[in-house]
Design an enzyme around this catalytic site. Structure first.
Site, PDB file in Angstrom:
ATOM      1  N   LYS A 220      22.357  44.047 118.896  1.00 54.08           N
ATOM      2  CA  LYS A 220      22.110  42.618 118.666  1.00 54.08           C
ATOM      3  C   LYS A 220      20.773  42.361 117.979  1.00 54.08           C
ATOM      4  O   LYS A 220      19.868  43.189 117.998  1.00 54.08           O
ATOM      5  CB  LYS A 220      22.231  41.836 119.980  1.00 54.08           C
ATOM      6  CG  LYS A 220      23.704  41.617 120.323  1.00 54.08           C
ATOM      7  CD  LYS A 220      23.924  40.649 121.443  1.00 54.08           C
ATOM      8  CE  LYS A 220      25.445  40.489 121.652  1.00 54.08           C
ATOM      9  NZ  LYS A 220      25.733  39.734 122.880  1.00 54.08           N
ATOM     10  N   ARG A 254      28.721  46.298 127.650  1.00 54.43           N
ATOM     11  CA  ARG A 254      29.595  46.134 126.472  1.00 54.43           C
ATOM     12  C   ARG A 254      28.898  46.743 125.260  1.00 54.43           C
ATOM     13  O   ARG A 254      27.787  46.349 124.932  1.00 54.43           O
ATOM     14  CB  ARG A 254      29.864  44.639 126.274  1.00 54.43           C
ATOM     15  CG  ARG A 254      30.804  44.307 125.130  1.00 54.43           C
ATOM     16  CD  ARG A 254      30.999  42.792 125.039  1.00 54.43           C
ATOM     17  NE  ARG A 254      31.882  42.418 123.941  1.00 54.43           N
ATOM     18  CZ  ARG A 254      31.465  42.246 122.700  1.00 54.43           C
ATOM     19  NH1 ARG A 254      30.191  42.396 122.383  1.00 54.43           N
ATOM     20  NH2 ARG A 254      32.326  41.916 121.758  1.00 54.43           N
TER      21      ARG A 254
HETATM   22  C1  YH5 Z   1      28.400  39.482 125.129  1.00 51.33           C
HETATM   23  O1  YH5 Z   1      27.175  39.641 125.114  1.00 51.33           O
HETATM   24  N1  YH5 Z   1      28.893  39.408 122.625  1.00 51.33           N
HETATM   25  S1  YH5 Z   1      30.252  39.130 120.258  1.00 51.33           S
HETATM   26  C2  YH5 Z   1      25.620  40.200 116.647  1.00 51.33           C
HETATM   27  C3  YH5 Z   1      25.239  41.521 116.413  1.00 51.33           C
HETATM   28  C4  YH5 Z   1      25.781  42.542 117.163  1.00 51.33           C
HETATM   29  C5  YH5 Z   1      26.708  42.273 118.102  1.00 51.33           C
HETATM   30  C6  YH5 Z   1      23.689  40.963 114.676  1.00 51.33           C
HETATM   31  N2  YH5 Z   1      31.069  39.058 122.831  1.00 51.33           N
HETATM   32  C7  YH5 Z   1      29.188  39.371 123.948  1.00 51.33           C
HETATM   33  O2  YH5 Z   1      28.632  41.623 120.009  1.00 51.33           O
HETATM   34  N3  YH5 Z   1      31.177  39.077 125.262  1.00 51.33           N
HETATM   35  C8  YH5 Z   1      30.047  39.205 121.971  1.00 51.33           C
HETATM   36  O3  YH5 Z   1      24.323  41.891 115.467  1.00 51.33           O
HETATM   37  C9  YH5 Z   1      30.554  39.154 124.066  1.00 51.33           C
HETATM   38  N4  YH5 Z   1      29.079  39.384 126.312  1.00 51.33           N
HETATM   39  C10 YH5 Z   1      30.415  39.186 126.367  1.00 51.33           C
HETATM   40  N5  YH5 Z   1      30.982  39.101 127.572  1.00 51.33           N
HETATM   41  C11 YH5 Z   1      28.602  39.305 119.599  1.00 51.33           C
HETATM   42  C12 YH5 Z   1      28.172  40.703 119.367  1.00 51.33           C
HETATM   43  C13 YH5 Z   1      27.140  40.962 118.336  1.00 51.33           C
HETATM   44  C14 YH5 Z   1      26.569  39.940 117.608  1.00 51.33           C
END
Ligand code: YH5
Length: 278
Positions: A220, A254
């Site tokens: 993230k 996750r």
């Molecule tokens: C979460 O924390 N996150 S989708 C931006 C990124 C990398 C990854 C800029 N669904 C979560 O994974 N569900 C998502 O780089 C989730 N908890 C739960 N329960 C966002 C994501 C991401 C966004």
């Protein structure tokens, strides 16, 4: 043990949830069919690497991402869930906020709902009641489109905890048992770096509420913002934050990087569970 519609998830040790995005990219022309085969192969690898949950998502929830119509989201996730259910002994979660997607996914074999809107979309609460599978309730301030525009909190730890407990109450009143709920502070969803850091430092406050806690920090932007590294360079940072979360008591991590995360949290778990004396 968390009962996921018959499949038991052992939460006496931290578990890895592998992220499976089923979004056909615009560069390859293979379309849905190739996207499905790629996704199933990736899930197979994640299970081999130690994932006990596969989180299937057909919509990007990244800041500023395009909105996917419900029919298209169902078309993407259902064939993948059916294929996974027929060959893998794993909990399948559906990463969606849309009630019709939740219903189609559980019908196809999903056994956990992962909702970044904590069942706030119209019809989602009723869908979760009807489907009778566990639900992960996540905190988010604003919508994915607007959430990073100046997020503000007086006390982020209290506000996130109170929000989640309020959603627990709403769920209970609707008929969802407390032991079917997982809580998630929603790292990166309407939070600046400092808010994410405070939530991580005080994660024990959320854990004290007595629900299993899920944490998603993999790759993230908090890592990018603090270390000034691109998404491909965020593995070490992701593992560091995952370890801190597990040390505080998080039960599910996750992640995009299952093998490495499994190793990091397994070691953390060894330290946490070792007896002090022979
Ligand atoms: C979460 O924390 N996150 S989708 C931006 C990124 C990398 C990854 C800029 N669904 C979560 O994974 N569900 C998502 O780089 C989730 N908890 C739960 N329960 C966002 C994501 C991401 C966004």
């Amino acid at each position: 043990m968390l009962d996921c519609a018959g499949k038991l998830l052992d939460l006496s040790h931290p578990q890895v949830m592998g992220i499976l995005n089923v979004t056909p990219d615009s560069f390859s022309d293979g379309g849905l069919f190739l996207a499905k085969d790629k996704a199933v192969a990736q899930a197979r690898q994640m299970v081999a690497d130690g994932a006990s949950i596969i989180d299937v998502g057909g919509e990007s929830t990244r800041p500023g991402a395009a909105i996917v119509p419900v029919e298209q989201e169902i078309e993407r996730v259902v064939p993948v869930i059916e294929a996974l259910r027929s060959e893998l002994d794993v909990v399948i979660s559906i990463d969606s906020s849309k009630p019709d997607v939740m219903r189609a996914a559980v019908e196809a074999g999903a056994n956990l709902i992962n909702d970044v809107q904590a069942l706030r979309v119209e019809g989602a609460l009723q869908a979760a009641v009807d489907l009778a599978v566990p639900v992960c309730l996540m905190h988010a301030q604003g919508t994915p489109q607007t959430m990073q525009n100046d997020p503000r909190y007086d006390d982020v730890v209290t506000e996130v905890t109170d929000f989640l407990l309020e959603r627990v109450n709403v769920c209970e009143q609707a008929g969802i048992a407390r032991n079917q709920l997982i809580l998630d502070p929603g790292f990166g969803f309407g939070k600046r770096a400092v808010h994410n850091l405070r939530l991580m430092k005080h994660l024990d406050k959320l854990i004290e509420q007595g629900f299993p806690v899920l944490v998603g920090v993999s790759r993230k932007s908090i890592i990018g913002a603090l270390l000034n590294v691109s998404t491909e360079q965020r593995l070490a940072g992701s593992l560091s934050l995952a370890t801190i979360a597990v040390w505080q008591g998080a039960k599910i991590i996750r992640t995009h990087d299952v093998r490495e995360t499994k190793q990091a949290i397994a070691l953390c778990d060894y330290v946490m569970q070792v007896k002090d004396f022979d």
